[in-house]
Design an enzyme around this catalytic site. Structure first.
Site, mmCIF file in Angstrom:
data_model
loop_
_atom_site.group_PDB
_atom_site.id
_atom_site.type_symbol
_atom_site.label_atom_id
_atom_site.label_comp_id
_atom_site.label_asym_id
_atom_site.label_seq_id
_atom_site.Cartn_x
_atom_site.Cartn_y
_atom_site.Cartn_z
ATOM 1 N N TYR A 13 -19.354 -0.950 -0.736
ATOM 2 C CA TYR A 13 -19.811 0.439 -0.671
ATOM 3 C C TYR A 13 -19.180 1.337 -1.737
ATOM 4 O O TYR A 13 -19.632 2.447 -1.955
ATOM 5 C CB TYR A 13 -19.451 1.036 0.707
ATOM 6 C CG TYR A 13 -20.279 0.532 1.851
ATOM 7 C CD1 TYR A 13 -21.406 1.214 2.272
ATOM 8 C CD2 TYR A 13 -19.907 -0.617 2.543
ATOM 9 C CE1 TYR A 13 -22.154 0.771 3.344
ATOM 10 C CE2 TYR A 13 -20.658 -1.073 3.616
ATOM 11 C CZ TYR A 13 -21.782 -0.376 4.018
ATOM 12 O OH TYR A 13 -22.514 -0.820 5.070
ATOM 13 N N ASP A 15 -18.763 1.712 -5.154
ATOM 14 C CA ASP A 15 -19.434 2.345 -6.277
ATOM 15 C C ASP A 15 -20.466 3.356 -5.802
ATOM 16 O O ASP A 15 -20.567 4.468 -6.329
ATOM 17 C CB ASP A 15 -20.114 1.284 -7.148
ATOM 18 C CG ASP A 15 -19.105 0.442 -7.921
ATOM 19 O OD1 ASP A 15 -17.898 0.698 -7.783
ATOM 20 O OD2 ASP A 15 -19.524 -0.469 -8.650
ATOM 21 N N TYR A 171 -11.067 -5.437 1.663
ATOM 22 C CA TYR A 171 -11.798 -6.655 1.344
ATOM 23 C C TYR A 171 -11.207 -7.775 2.214
ATOM 24 O O TYR A 171 -10.316 -7.521 3.025
ATOM 25 C CB TYR A 171 -11.641 -6.998 -0.138
ATOM 26 C CG TYR A 171 -12.004 -5.875 -1.078
ATOM 27 C CD1 TYR A 171 -13.322 -5.438 -1.181
ATOM 28 C CD2 TYR A 171 -11.035 -5.230 -1.842
ATOM 29 C CE1 TYR A 171 -13.666 -4.391 -2.040
ATOM 30 C CE2 TYR A 171 -11.361 -4.191 -2.696
ATOM 31 C CZ TYR A 171 -12.680 -3.775 -2.788
ATOM 32 O OH TYR A 171 -12.998 -2.740 -3.624
ATOM 33 N N GLN A 232 -19.597 9.755 5.104
ATOM 34 C CA GLN A 232 -18.339 9.996 4.402
ATOM 35 C C GLN A 232 -17.482 11.071 5.058
ATOM 36 O O GLN A 232 -16.254 10.930 5.143
ATOM 37 C CB GLN A 232 -18.635 10.352 2.946
ATOM 38 C CG GLN A 232 -19.111 9.148 2.139
ATOM 39 C CD GLN A 232 -19.432 9.517 0.710
ATOM 40 O OE1 GLN A 232 -19.946 10.592 0.429
ATOM 41 N NE2 GLN A 232 -19.138 8.628 -0.211
ATOM 42 N N ARG A 248 -9.273 0.447 0.489
ATOM 43 C CA ARG A 248 -9.623 -0.498 -0.562
ATOM 44 C C ARG A 248 -10.379 0.228 -1.688
ATOM 45 O O ARG A 248 -10.871 1.343 -1.518
ATOM 46 C CB ARG A 248 -10.507 -1.614 -0.012
ATOM 47 C CG ARG A 248 -11.965 -1.198 0.205
ATOM 48 C CD ARG A 248 -12.790 -2.310 0.815
ATOM 49 N NE ARG A 248 -14.229 -2.007 0.730
ATOM 50 C CZ ARG A 248 -15.153 -2.604 1.469
ATOM 51 N NH1 ARG A 248 -14.797 -3.507 2.356
ATOM 52 N NH2 ARG A 248 -16.426 -2.291 1.316
ATOM 53 N N GLY A 249 -10.503 -0.469 -2.823
ATOM 54 C CA GLY A 249 -11.393 -0.006 -3.869
ATOM 55 C C GLY A 249 -10.963 1.308 -4.500
ATOM 56 O O GLY A 249 -9.781 1.584 -4.687
ATOM 57 N N GLU A 250 -11.939 2.141 -4.809
ATOM 58 C CA GLU A 250 -11.692 3.368 -5.558
ATOM 59 C C GLU A 250 -11.935 4.625 -4.736
ATOM 60 O O GLU A 250 -11.094 5.530 -4.714
ATOM 61 C CB GLU A 250 -12.592 3.385 -6.804
ATOM 62 C CG GLU A 250 -12.381 4.587 -7.691
ATOM 63 C CD GLU A 250 -13.033 4.417 -9.048
ATOM 64 O OE1 GLU A 250 -13.576 5.403 -9.572
ATOM 65 O OE2 GLU A 250 -12.999 3.301 -9.590
ATOM 66 N N ASP A 251 -13.051 4.712 -4.049
ATOM 67 C CA ASP A 251 -13.369 5.951 -3.341
ATOM 68 C C ASP A 251 -12.423 6.187 -2.171
ATOM 69 O O ASP A 251 -11.875 7.281 -2.003
ATOM 70 C CB ASP A 251 -14.817 5.905 -2.841
ATOM 71 C CG ASP A 251 -15.272 7.249 -2.289
ATOM 72 O OD1 ASP A 251 -15.249 8.242 -3.036
ATOM 73 O OD2 ASP A 251 -15.642 7.305 -1.098
ATOM 74 N N SER A 252 -12.172 5.146 -1.367
ATOM 75 C CA SER A 252 -11.352 5.357 -0.178
ATOM 76 C C SER A 252 -9.873 5.558 -0.513
ATOM 77 O O SER A 252 -9.166 6.250 0.218
ATOM 78 C CB SER A 252 -11.527 4.208 0.826
ATOM 79 O OG SER A 252 -11.207 2.966 0.238
#
Length: 358
Positions: A13, A15, A171, A232, A248-252
């Site tokens: 989710y 990106d 992940y 969101q 995880r990732g970038e947004d969260s």
């Protein structure tokens, strides 16, 4: 001005979430945006009702031909995605400039390359790097989120006998077992909210359970609550309401950072362990900006824990309640500094005005 933002969804989710958040904030700041995505189902799972009904934001399926593309003055190509054929030709003919939006990083090259021109296209194009420094393009958040956070009391880590509230969005990560052991070592109880998809699948595998969204599971002092994916704004409330966020990732990670609570970042794995270089750069920036001499030892324990959570090295010998108060205070200071630097949407608008000469 009119913007077209192009986004593809590879395997998560992140990106889509980052692009939706940016598109929404640009419209709230007065722009008109069309968000093109190749996976509308993913976007709709995290969108707010206003995202789907507003006049300034249009969410559309990735165009198949130039006829499906509504021309825009500013085109943002997110995370190396690139339209081809007649669509790209149409963009080059009609856009005033293209922004190549890159992935978030704390590495030093971000400050050097942010805003440089690119020869990739037949119209003006510039690299735009999100980042943690004042020389970068900033972080992807909304002004209303900033205002919301600034009205809240300072985050407080609970006493060892009190319930520790934790969120999990990751992940697949075998190292999660080490965090579960840290929670099990507490004197008090822990309440873990885990989101469906990869996080829930991973936890089910580790616990030998078959939990579905809505299920609740008790394992000693740990209570697990399986949660369906939420819009969101609702996810923000989970992060704000927790004491410890596993993201995880970038947004969260940006959302967790800005709440000022302690967190662990499961960074997106890359070949040749390039993600660990990014993670170390992030930890170095945090240390250099907000860590006092008295906090150095606790911070290095935290770094070891962060690396272990990402599969690098073994878990350090510590208690989560021993680390929590210090790192909550550190996280709150770092959040305040990042909020003061302003949002990526504001930075993009200022950059566009400068390059377009108005």
């Amino acid at each position: 001005m009119t913007y077209a933002l192009f986004c593809t969804v590879i395997d998560n989710y992140g990106d889509a979430g980052a692009c939706l958040r940016l598109a929404r904030e640009l419209t709230l700041q007065g722009e008109t945006v069309t968000l093109y995505c190749d996976d509308l189902k993913t976007l709709q799972a995290i969108a707010l009702p206003a995202d789907l009904t507003g006049q300034s934001l249009t969410i559309a399926l990735w165009p198949q031909s130039a006829a499906d593309y509504t021309t825009a003055e500013i085109v943002i190509l997110a995370f190396s995605c690139r339209p081809d054929g007649s669509i790209l030709t149409r963009i080059e003919e009609t856009a005033r400039l293209i922004l190549s939006l890159e992935y978030l990083s704390a590495e030093s090259f971000v400050d050097d390359f942010h805003g440089l021109s690119s020869p990739l296209f037949k119209c003006p194009c510039y690299f735009f790097f999100p980042g943690f420094s004042a020389q970068s393009g900033g972080l992807n958040f909304e002004e209303r989120f900033k205002e919301r956070l600034l009205t809240l009391p300072a985050p407080v880590y609970p006493a060892p006998c009190e319930t520790l509230k934790v969120t999990l969005f990751s992940y697949r990560n075998p190292a999660l077992e080490g965090v579960l052991q840290l929670l099990d070592g507490r004197a008090g109880e822990s309440e873990l909210t885990v989101f469906e998809g990869l996080p829930l699948n991973n936890l089910n595998e580790l616990l030998g359970t078959a939990l579905n969204p809505g299920d609740r599971y008790q394992n000693g002092k740990l209570t697990v609550k399986a949660q369906a994916m939420v819009p969101q704004d609702r996810y923000d409330e989970f992060l704000i309401g927790a004491h410890f966020n596993l993201v995880r990732g970038e947004d969260s990670i940006v959302r967790a950072l800005l709440t000022g609570h302690m967190f662990l970042w499961h960074i997106y794995p890359q070949e040749e362990n390039a993600h660990l270089v990014k993670l170390q750069a992030f930890m170095d920036r945090m240390r250099n900006e907000v860590i006092s001499r008295e906090e150095q030892d606790a911070f290095e324990d935290y770094r070891a824990l962060m690396l272990a959570y990402n599969g690098e090295g073994s878990f350090p010998t510590l208690t989560i309640d021993g680390l929590g108060p210090v790192m909550t205070a550190v996280a709150a200071r770092f959040a305040k500094r990042l909020l003061e630097r302003g949002s990526m949407a504001s930075s993009i608008r200022a950059f566009v005005r400068e390059k377009c000469g108005f």
